[in-house]
Design an enzyme around this catalytic site. Structure first.
Site, PDB file in Angstrom:
ATOM      1  N   LYS A 118       0.783  -1.051  -0.013  1.00  8.24           N
ATOM      2  CA  LYS A 118       0.053   0.049  -0.092  1.00  8.24           C
ATOM      3  C   LYS A 118       1.086   1.281   0.046  1.00  8.24           C
ATOM      4  O   LYS A 118       0.425   2.308  -0.448  1.00  8.24           O
ATOM      5  CB  LYS A 118      -0.919   0.060   1.191  1.00  8.24           C
ATOM      6  CG  LYS A 118      -2.057  -1.152   1.288  1.00  8.24           C
ATOM      7  CD  LYS A 118      -3.329  -0.439   0.717  1.00  8.24           C
ATOM      8  CE  LYS A 118      -4.238  -1.799   0.494  1.00  8.24           C
ATOM      9  NZ  LYS A 118      -5.596  -1.879  -0.111  1.00  8.24           N
ATOM     10  N   LYS A 200      -3.704 -10.450  -7.016  1.00  6.52           N
ATOM     11  CA  LYS A 200      -4.712 -10.623  -6.431  1.00  6.52           C
ATOM     12  C   LYS A 200      -5.878  -9.888  -7.129  1.00  6.52           C
ATOM     13  O   LYS A 200      -5.816  -8.697  -7.342  1.00  6.52           O
ATOM     14  CB  LYS A 200      -4.559 -10.243  -4.829  1.00  6.52           C
ATOM     15  CG  LYS A 200      -5.719 -10.669  -3.877  1.00  6.52           C
ATOM     16  CD  LYS A 200      -5.443 -10.286  -2.667  1.00  6.52           C
ATOM     17  CE  LYS A 200      -6.169  -8.687  -2.457  1.00  6.52           C
ATOM     18  NZ  LYS A 200      -6.717  -8.297  -1.190  1.00  6.52           N
ATOM     19  N   LYS A 203     -10.501  -4.695  -5.143  1.00  8.19           N
ATOM     20  CA  LYS A 203     -11.104  -3.602  -5.758  1.00  8.19           C
ATOM     21  C   LYS A 203     -10.444  -2.330  -6.228  1.00  8.19           C
ATOM     22  O   LYS A 203     -11.015  -1.338  -6.721  1.00  8.19           O
ATOM     23  CB  LYS A 203     -12.176  -3.130  -4.309  1.00  8.19           C
ATOM     24  CG  LYS A 203     -11.273  -2.820  -3.192  1.00  8.19           C
ATOM     25  CD  LYS A 203     -12.519  -2.787  -2.109  1.00  8.19           C
ATOM     26  CE  LYS A 203     -11.793  -2.689  -0.617  1.00  8.19           C
ATOM     27  NZ  LYS A 203     -12.533  -3.380   0.401  1.00  8.19           N
TER      28      LYS A 203
HETATM   29  P1  ATP Z   1      -7.802  -3.572  -1.425  1.00  9.49           P
HETATM   30  O1  ATP Z   1      -7.954  -3.258  -2.937  1.00  9.49           O
HETATM   31  O2  ATP Z   1      -8.007  -2.062  -0.744  1.00  9.49           O
HETATM   32  O3  ATP Z   1      -6.481  -4.184  -1.018  1.00  9.49           O
HETATM   33  P2  ATP Z   1      -9.357  -5.824  -1.314  1.00  9.49           P
HETATM   34  O4  ATP Z   1     -10.033  -5.767  -2.658  1.00  9.49           O
HETATM   35  O5  ATP Z   1      -8.273  -6.455  -1.220  1.00  9.49           O
HETATM   36  O6  ATP Z   1      -9.018  -4.217  -0.791  1.00  9.49           O
HETATM   37  P3  ATP Z   1     -10.191  -6.027   1.380  1.00  9.49           P
HETATM   38  O7  ATP Z   1     -11.201  -4.965   1.998  1.00  9.49           O
HETATM   39  O8  ATP Z   1      -8.694  -5.717   1.917  1.00  9.49           O
HETATM   40  O9  ATP Z   1     -10.222  -6.126  -0.133  1.00  9.49           O
HETATM   41  O10 ATP Z   1     -10.752  -7.571   1.735  1.00  9.49           O
HETATM   42  C1  ATP Z   1     -11.858  -7.934   2.450  1.00  9.49           C
HETATM   43  C2  ATP Z   1     -11.716  -9.692   2.759  1.00  9.49           C
HETATM   44  O11 ATP Z   1     -11.757 -10.347   1.494  1.00  9.49           O
HETATM   45  C3  ATP Z   1     -10.443  -9.846   3.500  1.00  9.49           C
HETATM   46  O12 ATP Z   1     -10.769 -11.056   4.457  1.00  9.49           O
HETATM   47  C4  ATP Z   1      -9.587 -10.319   2.393  1.00  9.49           C
HETATM   48  O13 ATP Z   1      -8.599 -11.634   2.756  1.00  9.49           O
HETATM   49  C5  ATP Z   1     -10.624 -10.906   1.485  1.00  9.49           C
HETATM   50  N1  ATP Z   1     -10.099 -10.886   0.129  1.00  9.49           N
HETATM   51  C6  ATP Z   1     -10.061  -9.528  -0.727  1.00  9.49           C
HETATM   52  N2  ATP Z   1      -9.728 -10.094  -1.929  1.00  9.49           N
HETATM   53  C7  ATP Z   1      -9.523 -11.420  -1.916  1.00  9.49           C
HETATM   54  C8  ATP Z   1      -9.220 -12.078  -3.130  1.00  9.49           C
HETATM   55  N3  ATP Z   1      -8.869 -11.606  -4.304  1.00  9.49           N
HETATM   56  N4  ATP Z   1      -9.176 -13.412  -2.803  1.00  9.49           N
HETATM   57  C9  ATP Z   1      -9.719 -14.049  -1.582  1.00  9.49           C
HETATM   58  N5  ATP Z   1      -9.854 -13.058  -0.401  1.00  9.49           N
HETATM   59  C10 ATP Z   1      -9.799 -11.663  -0.621  1.00  9.49           C
END
Ligand code: ATP
Ligand code: LTN
Length: 334
Positions: A118, A200, A203
């Site tokens: 980040k 990964k 969002k």
């Molecule tokens: P950012 O883009 O800000 O990193 P994010 O899309 O990774 O956000 P988070 O809010 O950080 O989403 O994650 C919410 C939950 O969903 C956490 O438990 C995280 O481990 C899970 N998660 C997020 N993205 C994934 C993914 N691609 N696969 C599996 N689990 C995920």
């Protein structure tokens, strides 16, 4: 014979309202929250205080926090069974976070992978809040004497740090916190981006990302465009066929089929058949969630009732732990 009432074990998890919920967060986290809601006493949070560790537009953050609650409910979380609330409504999170920060090493926080990633993404705004983010997450978890934390693979390191902090505190002041464990699903723990299967699905990368509220047309378009490889076999091979392996995983998580069943189903068929089939499976998975969420969003009074009641309940539980902590560290009783 006297019947012994078994106390349910406790779950805490949360998602930041820093963007729209994605298929990754559904498969990695929310799906399990739904599966676990009967067997555990669960707290599911909208962690808005975590969201402001990177810059947010205030009106959007406010709207998203409420729509995220509607989406939690639409995914199948029952507000009667679970404590659902907004983090900033329970001030004990910030209070415990301050204390725990005094039992966390600078070096430990510097090693956090998410912080490193980040701070690269937001190189012009690397705040103290972004750095201490995992301490606030530890406070979220420890405040409720949590046993289990259902999250995706990327959060494992934060839960490990939370355990280390709890163990350190317990060692210094006698047992205060339950030691939590991460609960990470077998299928869908790390859904990869459709545009770049090496990273990964997140969002903050809208192109490779499927949002829970996407229209069926958008979902189909994203899957048809998904990056694969130049072979033809639909086989799970994470190293050489990252794109196809990701689509297979999504297909299995969406349909409940095993990897072997999925491979057999598409044996001898090309990607031209497979990719839209995965899209269809996801469209069907998300269709009722989208519809239900749109319906619930119309009823603002209901949503307000849910998050207010959730916060009242959470505050009651949080106060117990926080008082204990304040006493142990040597603060004078009020
Ligand atoms: P950012 O883009 O800000 O990193 P994010 O899309 O990774 O956000 P988070 O809010 O950080 O989403 O994650 C919410 C939950 O969903 C956490 O438990 C995280 O481990 C899970 N998660 C997020 N993205 C994934 C993914 N691609 N696969 C599996 N689990 C995920
Ligand atoms: N850091 C998590 C969100 C989060 C969380 C928590 C998850 C904040 N506090 C407590 C589980 C338990 C993320 O998904 N980025």
């Amino acid at each position: 014979m006297e019947e012994k009432v078994m106390k349910k074990k406790r779950i805490f998890s949360g998602i930041q309202p820093s963007g729209e919920l994605t298929l990754g967060s559904y498969m990695g986290a929310i799906k399990n929250w739904v599966d676990l809601q009967d067997a555990y006493e669960c707290l599911y949070c909208i962690v808005d205080m975590h969201a402001i560790t990177v810059r947010q537009d205030p009106a959007t953050l406010r709207r998203r926090s409420v729509s995220q609650l509607a989406q939690y409910i639409a995914c199948g979380l029952d507000p009667k069974k679970n404590i659902m609330f907004i983090q900033s409504h329970v001030p004990q999170h910030a209070e415990l976070s301050w204390v725990l920060g005094c039992y966390t090493q600078f070096g430990e926080l510097s090693r956090m992978t998410q912080f490193k990633a980040k701070s690269q993404q937001h190189a012009d705004n690397i705040t103290a809040g972004l750095f201490t983010y995992p301490v606030l997450m530890a406070a979220d978890i420890l405040l409720y004497q949590t046993d289990l934390v259902p999250v995706g693979e990327d959060q494992r390191q934060h839960v490990e740090l939370c355990r280390d902090i709890a163990q350190r505190f317990n060692g210094l002041y006698s047992d205060t916190f339950t030691l939590p464990e991460a609960f990470i699903p077998k299928m869908g723990a790390r859904v990869m981006s459709l545009g770049n299967p090496e990273s990964k699905m997140s969002k903050s990368d809208p192109d490779g990302c499927v949002f829970l509220m996407d229209s069926p047309e958008d979902i189909m378009r994203k899957f048809k465009r998904a990056v694969t490889d130049c072979e033809t076999a639909v086989k799970f091979d994470k190293v050489n066929k990252a794109g196809i392996s990701n689509l297979l995983t999504i297909y299995c998580a969406a349909t409940g089929k095993t990897m072997q069943q999925a491979e057999e189903e598409f044996a001898g068929q090309g990607y031209g058949v497979f990719k839209p089939a995965v899209g269809e499976a996801v469209v069907e998975l998300l269709r009722p969630i989208r519809k239900e969420s749109q319906r619930i969003m119309q009823d603002k009074a209901y949503l307000e009732g849910v998050y207010k009641e959730g916060a009242d309940h959470a505050r009651y539980l949080a106060t117990k732990t926080l008082s204990k902590v304040y006493r142990k560290v040597g603060f004078v009783a009020k």
